[in-house]
Design an enzyme around this catalytic site. Sequence first.
Site, mmCIF file in Angstrom:
data_model
loop_
_atom_site.group_PDB
_atom_site.id
_atom_site.type_symbol
_atom_site.label_atom_id
_atom_site.label_comp_id
_atom_site.label_asym_id
_atom_site.label_seq_id
_atom_site.Cartn_x
_atom_site.Cartn_y
_atom_site.Cartn_z
ATOM 1 N N CYS A 2 0.873 -1.172 0.000
ATOM 2 C CA CYS A 2 0.000 0.000 0.000
ATOM 3 C C CYS A 2 0.907 1.218 0.000
ATOM 4 C CB CYS A 2 -0.912 0.012 1.226
ATOM 5 S SG CYS A 2 -1.967 1.476 1.336
ATOM 6 N N GLU A 111 -3.592 1.196 -6.266
ATOM 7 C CA GLU A 111 -2.626 0.152 -6.601
ATOM 8 C C GLU A 111 -2.396 0.172 -8.103
ATOM 9 O OE1 GLU A 111 0.133 -1.413 -6.065
ATOM 10 O OE2 GLU A 111 -0.755 -2.056 -4.164
#
Length: 256
Positions: A2, A111
């Site tokens: 992340c 992402e």
Amino acid sequence: MCGRYALTATPEDILEFLSVIEIDDFPKRYNIAPTQPILLVVESERQAPGSNLPSRRAMLARWGFLPGWVKDPKDFPLLINARAETAAEKASFRAAMRHRRVLVPASGFYEWHRPSKEEGGKSQAYWIRPKHGGLVAFAGLMETYASADGSEVDTAAILTTRANGAISPIHERMPVVIDPQDFTRWLDCKTQEPRDVASLMKPAQDDLFEAIPVADLVNKVANMGPDLQLPVAPLMPLPKVKKAASSGDGGQLSLF
């Protein structure tokens, strides 16, 4: 991994979702990046009104974890993520896993799908948010780092785990999401040891998130507006769902 996320909820939404006793006003943030201050929720020494449970408070910390034993932060890598599978044993995170577990409220995260050599083409950014809107709480770790000159800075990392079936076509890792019914258990570092909360550090249910292809505006930290989350036509279709993998680089990043 992340490496970017967003928090666009109102303070009132966070108060309600995380049962925080109080919180200061703050702007919507669409592109939260490493080394920036991030909002954490921690267990307080005070009891919640009308309950024998501890209350919760909000605080800010630098996104980039520094263990207390580091001598010179300039010589230490930027740890924004910690692998859930190994955090309890790793020297960098072991103490925080036992004593300083926190929640990181988020509206979603970004992402990138990076195509293989066979696929070719450019990386595609995705805005990954709860399907039904609202907030989620990532599992986090905190450490207060004291420098040689006596100054202190609160630092934090987000725990990651293997991606679920919905996210694995994009990336092999995803943040650990703590369900609301488990907030108290996760934050309770007095009676709940790392082995007692290990079952919470699992991939989220496949139907929790939706992944929306977005432009590469998010790649630049200077871009901070809501247009970062506008849908675009994907550069290429995602590969078919593959079995989630747990190998990788440890979820650590030092690009910023």
